[in-house]
Design a protein around this motif. Structure first.
Motif, mmCIF file in Angstrom:
data_model
loop_
_atom_site.group_PDB
_atom_site.id
_atom_site.type_symbol
_atom_site.label_atom_id
_atom_site.label_comp_id
_atom_site.label_asym_id
_atom_site.label_seq_id
_atom_site.Cartn_x
_atom_site.Cartn_y
_atom_site.Cartn_z
ATOM 1 N N GLN A 298 -3.682 5.878 11.702
ATOM 2 C CA GLN A 298 -5.111 5.953 11.995
ATOM 3 C C GLN A 298 -5.952 6.067 10.730
ATOM 4 O O GLN A 298 -7.176 5.999 10.786
ATOM 5 N N ASN A 299 -5.299 6.302 9.616
ATOM 6 C CA ASN A 299 -6.018 6.438 8.342
ATOM 7 C C ASN A 299 -5.369 5.546 7.278
ATOM 8 O O ASN A 299 -4.974 6.026 6.217
ATOM 9 N N GLN A 300 -5.300 4.254 7.585
ATOM 10 C CA GLN A 300 -4.576 3.361 6.683
ATOM 11 C C GLN A 300 -5.227 3.244 5.309
ATOM 12 O O GLN A 300 -4.550 2.974 4.327
ATOM 13 N N GLN A 301 -6.538 3.471 5.251
ATOM 14 C CA GLN A 301 -7.185 3.384 3.930
ATOM 15 C C GLN A 301 -6.650 4.484 3.014
ATOM 16 O O GLN A 301 -6.564 4.306 1.798
ATOM 17 N N GLU A 302 -6.230 5.592 3.614
ATOM 18 C CA GLU A 302 -5.634 6.667 2.817
ATOM 19 C C GLU A 302 -4.285 6.213 2.238
ATOM 20 O O GLU A 302 -3.941 6.516 1.093
ATOM 21 N N VAL A 303 -3.549 5.462 3.043
ATOM 22 C CA VAL A 303 -2.259 4.943 2.589
ATOM 23 C C VAL A 303 -2.479 3.953 1.448
ATOM 24 O O VAL A 303 -1.776 3.979 0.432
ATOM 25 N N GLU A 304 -3.492 3.104 1.617
ATOM 26 C CA GLU A 304 -3.773 2.119 0.562
ATOM 27 C C GLU A 304 -4.185 2.810 -0.730
ATOM 28 O O GLU A 304 -3.843 2.361 -1.829
ATOM 29 N N GLU A 305 -4.885 3.918 -0.605
ATOM 30 C CA GLU A 305 -5.284 4.676 -1.787
ATOM 31 C C GLU A 305 -4.052 5.281 -2.481
ATOM 32 O O GLU A 305 -3.951 5.273 -3.705
ATOM 33 N N ILE A 306 -3.151 5.813 -1.675
ATOM 34 C CA ILE A 306 -1.916 6.392 -2.225
ATOM 35 C C ILE A 306 -1.159 5.314 -2.997
ATOM 36 O O ILE A 306 -0.659 5.540 -4.102
ATOM 37 N N ILE A 307 -1.111 4.109 -2.432
ATOM 38 C CA ILE A 307 -0.392 3.009 -3.087
ATOM 39 C C ILE A 307 -1.096 2.610 -4.388
ATOM 40 O O ILE A 307 -0.450 2.401 -5.423
ATOM 41 N N ARG A 308 -2.421 2.518 -4.323
ATOM 42 C CA ARG A 308 -3.166 2.107 -5.520
ATOM 43 C C ARG A 308 -3.001 3.139 -6.633
ATOM 44 O O ARG A 308 -2.715 2.815 -7.781
ATOM 45 N N ASP A 309 -3.146 4.398 -6.264
ATOM 46 C CA ASP A 309 -3.042 5.480 -7.231
ATOM 47 C C ASP A 309 -1.625 5.562 -7.805
ATOM 48 O O ASP A 309 -1.429 5.690 -9.015
ATOM 49 N N GLY A 310 -0.624 5.457 -6.930
ATOM 50 C CA GLY A 310 0.764 5.518 -7.376
ATOM 51 C C GLY A 310 1.100 4.353 -8.295
ATOM 52 O O GLY A 310 1.800 4.512 -9.295
ATOM 53 N N SER A 311 0.582 3.179 -7.959
ATOM 54 C CA SER A 311 0.883 2.009 -8.775
ATOM 55 C C SER A 311 0.265 2.141 -10.165
ATOM 56 O O SER A 311 0.863 1.700 -11.157
ATOM 57 N N LEU A 312 -0.902 2.763 -10.244
ATOM 58 C CA LEU A 312 -1.506 3.007 -11.561
ATOM 59 C C LEU A 312 -0.652 3.970 -12.378
ATOM 60 O O LEU A 312 -0.418 3.753 -13.578
ATOM 61 N N ARG A 313 -0.182 5.007 -11.715
ATOM 62 C CA ARG A 313 0.682 5.968 -12.431
ATOM 63 C C ARG A 313 1.980 5.313 -12.876
ATOM 64 O O ARG A 313 2.475 5.558 -13.977
ATOM 65 N N ALA A 314 2.531 4.476 -12.006
ATOM 66 C CA ALA A 314 3.766 3.774 -12.367
ATOM 67 C C ALA A 314 3.515 2.853 -13.568
ATOM 68 O O ALA A 314 4.349 2.729 -14.464
ATOM 69 N N ARG A 315 2.342 2.223 -13.593
ATOM 70 C CA ARG A 315 2.026 1.318 -14.699
ATOM 71 C C ARG A 315 1.910 2.060 -16.020
ATOM 72 O O ARG A 315 2.294 1.538 -17.073
ATOM 73 N N GLN A 316 1.362 3.273 -15.955
ATOM 74 C CA GLN A 316 1.237 4.040 -17.193
ATOM 75 C C GLN A 316 2.604 4.269 -17.817
ATOM 76 O O GLN A 316 2.820 4.021 -19.001
ATOM 77 N N LYS A 317 3.527 4.730 -16.987
ATOM 78 C CA LYS A 317 4.897 4.950 -17.462
ATOM 79 C C LYS A 317 5.509 3.625 -17.939
ATOM 80 O O LYS A 317 6.124 3.546 -18.995
ATOM 81 N N ALA A 318 5.291 2.574 -17.148
ATOM 82 C CA ALA A 318 5.872 1.268 -17.469
ATOM 83 C C ALA A 318 5.336 0.749 -18.808
ATOM 84 O O ALA A 318 6.075 0.171 -19.609
ATOM 85 N N GLN A 319 4.053 0.976 -19.067
ATOM 86 C CA GLN A 319 3.470 0.486 -20.315
ATOM 87 C C GLN A 319 4.043 1.222 -21.528
ATOM 88 O O GLN A 319 4.256 0.617 -22.573
ATOM 89 N N GLU A 320 4.303 2.509 -21.354
ATOM 90 C CA GLU A 320 4.936 3.253 -22.448
ATOM 91 C C GLU A 320 6.311 2.673 -22.774
ATOM 92 O O GLU A 320 6.644 2.431 -23.929
#
Ligand code: TRP
Length: 332
Positions: A298-320
């Motif tokens: 019922q709150n899929q936009q929250e899920v999309e936010e979790i994915i967007r935020d997590g992917s940014l964090r993953a990218r930070q580690k990946a870029q290092e």
């Protein structure tokens, strides 16, 4: 410094109890001890389903919602989508350059996938270059976070061995950098499907995390029991009960299990009654998970936010990691 864990699943749709008990439950426990990265492997989904992408987006959301419902916590773990971390694709290029062709050709898991594709079920599909690269891409996933441990099922161990070989080769050629990731095998008993075979979506013998209580109860009534038992007061043999008693052993507490066993052996418990109670038991165990899943649906936009935020964090580690890798290879 915590050790790093990476694991992923191809987003093939809603997950079932085999995924929950065999994989996700284990991930949930690892979250407190390790730095965890969990991702939906949408590029890996394309290695065989490149022409069936209509549901890829929804499948990705479904997989992540199932994880969240089961207790993967975005405050503890990094949850992301593989294709939102393009650094993985760049690492995949470098790793491909140092991977001998025969390493991927002899990967037993890949051989099995190829075999299935050639059969009717796979509609005689050919094997594309991308599928041959499956283990290299998986190595890129794992080495992208320079991970130490990879919690997977035993069918994935061969892939992780290739990852280790690739890491070693990289370290030999360019200098010591990657950790040699080890598989972390789950020792929990595998849950079988309602028909006694391996639980799988394509076998139509699964119970989904997202099934309703009614669907679950109905499915449990189809579970195989002790085939030698014809009437409900025949003496039963729990150990020969192919599915129902096995489920009791997974979902029941000690008391319930011994009551079921006793009553079955004495002919005091018919299979239908037993399965009605079993369905109720499984529903009660899953109730909190399903409630949480409903919230996310019922709150899929929250899920999309979790994915967007997590992917940014993953990218930070990946870029290092990637900047170290580029330096070691002496890229421009
Ligand atoms: N091949 C895994 C599977 O089919 C999914 C996967 C892709 C994966 N990349 C990974 C698992 C990296 C662990 C680590 O289940």
């Amino acid at each position: 410094m915590k050790q790093v864990i990476v694991s992923g699943m191809r987003p093939t749709g809603k997950l079932h109890l085999g995924h929950y008990l065999g994989v996700i439950k284990n991930w949930v426990e690892l979250q407190d001890k390790y730095e965890c990265y969990f991702f939906a492997a949408d590029w890996h989904a394309l290695t065989t389903k490149y022409d069936k992408t209509e549901e890829l987006r929804q499948n990705t959301l479904d997989v992540v919602m199932d994880w969240l419902a089961c207790g993967i916590n975005p405050e503890k773990s990094v949850i992301y989508v593989q294709s939102l971390v393009p650094e993985i694709a760049e690492l995949n290029v470098y790793l491909g350059m140092i991977t001998p062709q025969n390493w991927v050709e002899r990967d037993p898991t890949l051989k099995d996938m190829a075999k299935i594709l050639k059969t009717k079920e796979g509609q005689g599909q050919q094997i594309n270059y991308g599928l041959m690269g499956y283990p290299v891409l998986m190595s890129a996933d794992i080495l992208m976070m320079n991970s130490d441990l990879v919690p997977v099922g035993s069918d994935q161990v061969a892939h992780i061995e290739i990852t280790r070989d690739i890491a070693r080769r990289f370290n030999n050629i360019y200098g010591e950098f990657f950790h040699e990731a080890k598989p972390l095998l789950n020792n929990c008993a595998l849950i079988c499907g309602l028909d006694g075979n391996k639980m799988g979506k394509s076998f139509k013998n699964d119970i989904k995390i997202s099934d309703t209580e009614e669907e679950t109860a109905k499915k449990i009534m189809t579970a195989i029991t002790d085939r030698s038992r014809l009437r409900k007061d025949d003496l039963g043999h729990p150990d020969e009960c192919e599915v129902a008693y096995k489920y009791w052993q997974i979902f029941g507490n000690e008391n319930e299990i011994s009551t079921v066993k006793c009553e079955c052996e004495k002919g005091l418990r018919g299979c239908a009654q037993c399965k009605r109670e079993l369905g109720a038991k499984i529903n009660s165990v899953l109730a909190p998970i399903r409630e949480k899943r409903k919230y996310y649906e019922q709150n899929q936009q929250e899920v999309e936010e979790i994915i967007r935020d997590g992917s940014l964090r993953a990218r930070q580690k990946a870029q290092e990691v990637l900047s170290q890798v580029r330096k070691l290879i002496k890229m421009y």
